[in-house]
Design an enzyme around this catalytic site. Structure first.
Site, mmCIF file in Angstrom:
data_model
loop_
_atom_site.group_PDB
_atom_site.id
_atom_site.type_symbol
_atom_site.label_atom_id
_atom_site.label_comp_id
_atom_site.label_asym_id
_atom_site.label_seq_id
_atom_site.Cartn_x
_atom_site.Cartn_y
_atom_site.Cartn_z
ATOM 1 N N HIS B 143 8.297 -4.982 -9.631
ATOM 2 C CA HIS B 143 7.740 -3.731 -9.311
ATOM 3 C C HIS B 143 6.542 -3.849 -8.872
ATOM 4 C CE1 HIS B 143 7.153 0.101 -10.532
ATOM 5 N NE2 HIS B 143 6.286 0.171 -11.268
ATOM 6 N N LYS B 164 -0.603 1.375 -6.798
ATOM 7 C CA LYS B 164 -0.266 0.557 -6.098
ATOM 8 C C LYS B 164 0.226 1.231 -4.674
ATOM 9 C CE LYS B 164 2.821 -0.035 -9.056
ATOM 10 N NZ LYS B 164 2.888 0.265 -10.354
ATOM 11 N N ASP B 182 7.944 -0.080 -4.746
ATOM 12 C CA ASP B 182 7.858 -0.018 -5.804
ATOM 13 C C ASP B 182 9.104 -0.758 -6.185
ATOM 14 O OD1 ASP B 182 7.645 3.147 -6.768
ATOM 15 O OD2 ASP B 182 9.207 1.565 -8.142
ATOM 16 N N ARG B 248 -16.038 -14.750 -10.825
ATOM 17 C CA ARG B 248 -17.397 -13.894 -9.806
ATOM 18 C C ARG B 248 -17.334 -15.003 -8.597
ATOM 19 N NH1 ARG B 248 -20.337 -10.989 -13.732
ATOM 20 N NH2 ARG B 248 -21.629 -11.034 -12.131
#
Lengths: 89, 323
Positions: B143, B164, B182, B248
């Site tokens: 998905h 998304k 999807d 980071r």
């Protein structure tokens, strides 16, 4: 908590756009992750395109899988919606 | 996961490519293939049946046929009976070779489909193997949304409604190409390549909350889509959470595993006002740079280490400069 269940599609034209929209609007209310499985295809029950892809016809059986706090409630409400023809027809 | 296919389906999809002709059409093609492996029954024909795998299609080339032709009819009859009793899924004659009438007769009796191909046995085995491997390739549905960004296949995942599809749409607007939205079908080719494509029913449709289902190909044209793409980076979108340590430096790479293949994973925290689209382009470009053998974060790190070393050497030199 993972729960499973099964629904039978009773709509004459199967799980088409409108019933799928009704299903997605119900599943989206739950916090649990909910999946539908038909044949080899497993889709997210909160996504309208996913549900449509199943192309579930009248009389077909769809497995429901839910995981989360409200999984049990989700499955029972999905079953009820399917029994009521997804509020259409 | 597709782990069987009927001969009828395989024949209708690939019959032309393999220039196959079904010789005994009265025999049904409703049998299933359960393995991608093929066999040339040379050793079996001379009597060595250990390790014989009856689920495999049997391919007869010049050698096998020449051997069969050299056999007396009685032996040929017994040989074919033995082979067909194993219930092989099908036998195929390469090089457009014509099987003897007796072989066809025995095959009919046991209901074994017989094919002939114009290709040489080697060519046939090569092509057939490739086609079967892709039919039997492990697959899964994910998905998410998949977009080709600067030639890098990015797969966006995250909970329903996180955005998304909106990121995918935004990327398409900037000239990138939508692979699937999807429902992304992923299949593994070989041992370490994953290929993503859309569902045949969905094609390049996409759902935008508040608008509904739109067809990206119709709205943005052919250059906005592609049918399949190698999956190279997974981007997991999640709401910014207090207390979660996000990457980071980018010196260590995180991976996720799909169908036993390691795929670089980027966890992207999102919050209002953050431009995920541009960040996605940066992720793709950064991956591209890494593919070309460079790692900017690591290079920066080693540059910094050198500088620190130089400075400490200078400090030591000066510290010994007594007067």
């Amino acid at each position: 908590m993972k729960k499973t269940g099964e629904i039978v599609i009773k709509n004459e034209f199967g799980l088409h756009a409108r019933p799928a929209a009704a299903l997605v609007s119900l599943t989206s209310k739950f916090d649990s992750q909910i999946f539908l499985i038909k044949d080899d295809t497993k889709v997210n029950a909160k996504s309208i395109l996913g549900v449509l892809v199943l192309a579930a016809e009248n009389g077909s059986t769809v497995q429901v899988e839910a995981e989360g706090e409200d999984a049990e409630e989700a499955i029972s409400q999905i079953k009820e919606l399917a029994d009521n023809h997804f509020g259409t027809e | 996961m597709a782990n069987r296919i009927t001969l009828a389906d395989f024949f209708s999809q690939h019959g032309k490519t393999l220039s196959l002709e079904h010789l005994n059409q009265q025999v049904s093609l409703e049998r299933s293939l359960t393995t991608a492996q093929l066999n040339r029954p040379g050793l079996e024909l001379v009597g060595y049946w250990d390790f014989f795998v009856p689920e495999r299609i049997q391919v007869f080339g010049n050698k096998e046929i020449a051997f069969l032709d050299s056999l007396p009819d009685d032996d040929l009859y017994d040989m074919m009976t033995r082979l067909f009793e194993m219930d092989v899924p099908s036998i195929i004659f390469a090089n457009n070779l014509d099987p003897k009438q007796m072989i066809l007769g025995r095959a009919d009796e046991y209901g074994i489909p017989v094919f002939r191909s114009e290709l040489s046995a080697t060519d046939f085995m090569g092509k057939m193997n490739e086609l079967l491997s892709s039919e039997f390739a492990p697959t899964t549905n994910i998905h998410g949304s998949m977009v080709d960004v600067y030639g890098i296949g990015l797969l966006f995942t995250g909970r329903s409604g996180i955005g998304k599809s909106e990121v995918a749409l935004d990327l398409v607007e900037r000239g990138h190409r939508l692979v699937a939205d999807d429902v992304v079908k992923i299949r593994r080719e070989g041992t370490h390549v994953l290929i993503g494509c859309g569902h045949e029913l969905l094609e390049h449709h996409l759902e935008v909350r508040g608008v509904g289902i739109v067809d990206v190909r119709r709205l943005f044209g052919i250059r906005s889509i592609r049918v399949q793409k190698r999956l190279e980076v997974m981007v997991e979108l999640a709401e910014w959470q207090e207390g979660v340590d996000y990457e980071r430096l980018g010196i260590e790479e995180e991976y996720t595993t799909i169908l036993d293949v390691d795929i670089p994973l980027v966890r992207l925290p999102i919050f209002p006002g953050k431009n995920i689209t541009v960040i996605s382009e940066v992720i793709a470009l950064n991956q591209l740079v890494k593919i070309y053998g460079e790692n900017p974060a690591r290079e920066f790190q080693s540059h910094l280490m050198e500088k620190i070393k130089e400075q400490s050497e200078l400090r030591e030199y000066l510290s010994r400069d007594f007067e």
